[in-house]
Enzyme design. Structure first.
Site, PDB file in Angstrom:
ATOM      1  N   ASP A 132      39.226  35.770  38.986  1.00  0.00           N
ATOM      2  CA  ASP A 132      39.178  35.995  40.436  1.00  0.00           C
ATOM      3  C   ASP A 132      40.235  35.089  41.050  1.00  0.00           C
ATOM      4  O   ASP A 132      40.040  33.884  41.182  1.00  0.00           O
ATOM      5  CB  ASP A 132      37.780  35.660  40.965  1.00  0.00           C
ATOM      6  CG  ASP A 132      37.702  35.678  42.492  1.00  0.00           C
ATOM      7  OD1 ASP A 132      38.655  36.161  43.135  1.00  0.00           O
ATOM      8  OD2 ASP A 132      36.690  35.195  43.035  1.00  0.00           O
TER       9      ASP A 132
ATOM     10  N   LYS B 219      48.134  33.938  48.493  1.00  0.00           N
ATOM     11  CA  LYS B 219      47.593  35.298  48.468  1.00  0.00           C
ATOM     12  C   LYS B 219      47.891  36.027  49.779  1.00  0.00           C
ATOM     13  O   LYS B 219      47.930  37.265  49.820  1.00  0.00           O
ATOM     14  CB  LYS B 219      46.084  35.242  48.212  1.00  0.00           C
ATOM     15  CG  LYS B 219      45.453  36.574  47.837  1.00  0.00           C
ATOM     16  CD  LYS B 219      44.033  36.354  47.396  1.00  0.00           C
ATOM     17  CE  LYS B 219      43.326  37.645  47.042  1.00  0.00           C
ATOM     18  NZ  LYS B 219      41.956  37.417  46.547  1.00  0.00           N
TER      19      LYS B 219
ATOM     20  N   GLU C 166      37.941  43.447  44.129  1.00  0.00           N
ATOM     21  CA  GLU C 166      36.963  42.355  44.131  1.00  0.00           C
ATOM     22  C   GLU C 166      35.537  42.833  44.415  1.00  0.00           C
ATOM     23  O   GLU C 166      34.601  42.468  43.683  1.00  0.00           O
ATOM     24  CB  GLU C 166      37.401  41.276  45.130  1.00  0.00           C
ATOM     25  CG  GLU C 166      38.637  40.517  44.646  1.00  0.00           C
ATOM     26  CD  GLU C 166      39.348  39.749  45.747  1.00  0.00           C
ATOM     27  OE1 GLU C 166      38.831  39.742  46.882  1.00  0.00           O
ATOM     28  OE2 GLU C 166      40.414  39.179  45.474  1.00  0.00           O
TER      29      GLU C 166
ATOM     30  N   ASP D  90      32.167  41.436  51.265  1.00  0.00           N
ATOM     31  CA  ASP D  90      32.925  40.368  50.582  1.00  0.00           C
ATOM     32  C   ASP D  90      33.828  39.658  51.589  1.00  0.00           C
ATOM     33  O   ASP D  90      34.901  40.145  51.936  1.00  0.00           O
ATOM     34  CB  ASP D  90      33.755  40.984  49.457  1.00  0.00           C
ATOM     35  CG  ASP D  90      34.503  39.945  48.629  1.00  0.00           C
ATOM     36  OD1 ASP D  90      34.443  38.747  48.970  1.00  0.00           O
ATOM     37  OD2 ASP D  90      35.166  40.326  47.645  1.00  0.00           O
TER      38      ASP D  90
END
Length: 586
Positions: A13, A74, A179, A205
């Protein structure tokens, strides 16, 4: 276990703020702690004059070295420098980002007395190397294969850039998965015995930098069919931190801002358990101490706009899935920011006070699911998950620009993948000899309002009046969610594929190979520095021990002077004591 056997594939992850690595071993998922014993690792890289830090060591020195401590990559990966979200984020980062070739963002740091420039893929690859080494230390053998997760709403460029980062880190990325889908797999495995038929789950999420919603149907705990996805790749806990920082109104000092942001992050976490806390920092700015009380109510007021946006995204996802909220059996919370009480309260109200599922660890669920998928896809898998079936969807519509800068959709959003769809177009001009295919991803009617993925030209069109020649555009999405576009002139059969070049924001094979070489060089430099530091430490220990021996010898000499009447046994015991103090030190 045979030492010649390859290490199992791992699940990673790769988060905005924290990353996590897991592996399927001994018939269970193991979340692998790092060298600090922590089960998650800060997605942070720092450069100092003599060495490079990754993870906890990088984060811990961030306030002292803000301009060379890099995080949030990211939020840069697969984006263009001119992207408005990149420009907004740059205002809050203490490190420098410049415009590179083809509008790519490049991170500038000072390292070993020189200015260095890195792409987001390179910094992300350093974090992936840390996760790879963490797994190798636990497994006792080199790791090659990995499943890496990305936000469901990542576009094609962001997915490909993440895959490139894996290659630079020396990993064979066997699959990119979403994810929330990974989290649903984790939930499905944990609750397999309770899932007899079909259940509909909504995965909420909310992480440090991204937000995803996915609606899935799980059948018997091993078939996962994604119905719809939604989200925002620039919404998360760090935005909540930033609003707290802005409220504190401290500007102009990078070191002070880094310290304040860290304090705000800590306060945010405390406010998930307590209704009030305070931010206290000594000598924060110009020698002045900073103190501010912060209530949960104030935190919620500052961030209510983002909280409402989360709920609106959930409602839109339900509409896309054509599902009533009463048909959702479980709402699964994933990501550290899903712990915020107000968000949980708003979700419960939306779902008529349904109890939210907290059975999976929100920080580890994604890596957990990725490890399961890694074992499923691994060549040396024990086939524990041979019946696992994942049916995902593409998050955004894909298509081409047509006359008038209109966006013509070839693959609509939320189409199950892998998939292959085609659409036929005609020439716009008399005797047109070539056609340029511009590929976009998004939901806007005007092509240029969407995300540009790339372009290519097909030539050799036979002379003919306009609209007489047909060209088919074939869009194919693989299991990783990565796109290939092929144009074909129907009358001649000639084809041309989308070529990934620098102007499309992708890395060429040569660039990736160079970055792999650079990654090896940095790794060797880190190892050499550690060897040198260890050698110096050993020398200092030796000197310290020799100094201690001077006292031991002096004490022994005095003992002899003071104990002339000692017995033989006492003298021999003293000799043994002296040897035990001195001999191991050499």
């Amino acid at each position: 276990m045979d030492g010649r056997e390859d290490a199992p594939a791992i699940g990673i992850d790769l988060g905005t703020t924290y990353s996590c690595v897991a592996v399927w071993k001994h018939d269970r998922v193991k979340i692998i702690p790092n060298d600090r014993g922590n089960r998650t690792t800060p997605s942070c890289v720092a450069f100092v004059d003599s060495e490079r830090f990754i993870g906890d060591d990088a984060k811990s020195q961030g306030a002292m070295n803000p301009a060379n401590t890099i995080y949030d990559t990211k939020r840069l990966i697969g984006r263009r420098f001119s992207d408005s979200k990149v420009q907004d984020a740059m205002k809050l980062w203490p490190f420098k980002v410049i415009q590179g070739p083809a509008d790519t963002p490049k991170i500038v740091v000072s390292y070993k007395g020189k200015q260095k420039e890195f792409l987001a893929e390179e910094i992300s690859s350093m974090i992936l190397v840390k996760m790879k080494e963490t797994a190798e230390s636990y497994l006792g053998k080199p790791v090659k294969n990995a499943v890496i997760t990305v936000p469901a709403y990542f576009n094609d460029s962001q997915r490909q850039a993440t895959k490139d980062a894996g290659a630079i880190a020396g990993l064979n990325v066997i699959r990119i998965i979403n994810e929330p889908t990974a989290a649903a797999i984790a939930y499905g495995l944990d609750n397999k015995s309770d899932i007899n038929g079909k259940i509909n789950v909504l995965v909420f999420d909310l992480g440090g930098g991204t937000f995803d919603v996915s609606i899935l149907t799980i059948t018997k705990g091993d078939t996962f069919q994604v119905k719809a996805v939604g989200g925002d790749t620039h919404l998360g806990g760090e935005d909540f931190d930033n609003r707290m920082v802005e409220h504190c109104d401290i500007t102009g000092n990078k070191r002070a801002l880094v310290r304040l942001r860290c304090a705000c992050e800590k306060a945010k976490r405390i406010l998930s358990c307590n209704t009030q806390t305070s931010i206290d920092l000594d000598c924060l700015h110009e020698g002045i101490d900073f103190c501010m009380k912060f209530s949960r109510a104030k935190f919620e007021e500052l961030n209510m706009g983002s909280f409402n946006k989360c709920i609106e995204t959930v409602e839109a996802c339900l509409r896309d899935a054509k599902m009533k909220k009463s048909c959702v059996h479980e709402v699964i919370l994933v990501g550290g920011s899903s712990r915020i009480p107000k968000i949980q309260s708003m979700l419960q109200q939306l779902f008529d006070m349904k109890v939210l599922s907290k059975s999976t660890n929100p920080d580890e669920a994604v890596a957990y699911g990725a490890a399961i998928m890694a074992d499923k896809l691994s060549s040396n898998s024990n086939k524990s998950f041979k019946d696992l079936l994942l049916l995902d969807v593409n998050p955004l519509s894909l298509g081409v620009e047509i006359k008038g800068e209109l966006f013509s959709v070839v693959i609509p959003r939320n189409t199950p993948i892998p998939t292959k769809k085609s659409k036929t177009y005609v020439t716009c001009n008399d005797n047109q000899s070539a056609a340029c295919t511009k590929v976009y991803q998004g939901e806007r009617a005007k092509s240029t309002d969407n995300h540009f993925l790339g372009k290519f030209t097909i030539s050799g069109i036979p002379p003919a009046p306009k609209e007489a020649i047909e060209i088919t555009e074939c869009f194919e999405i693989d299991a990783n969610g990565i796109l290939t576009v092929t144009s074909q002139i129907l009358s001649t059969g000639k084809t041309e594929k989308l070529t990934v070049v620098n102007e499309n924001g992708r890395l060429s094979k040569e660039e990736i190979e160079k970055m792999i070489e650079d990654a090896d060089k940095y790794k060797q430099e880190d190892q050499e520095y550690k060897k040198k530091a260890d050698a110096f430490n050993a020398l200092e220990d030796c000197i310290y021990n020799m100094k201690k021996m001077e006292h031991v010898i002096a004490d022994a000499t005095k003992w002899i002077e003071d104990n002339q009447n000692a017995t033989v046994d006492e003298i021999e015991r003293m000799k043994e004591h002296l040897e035990s103090m001195c001999m191991p030190k050499f």
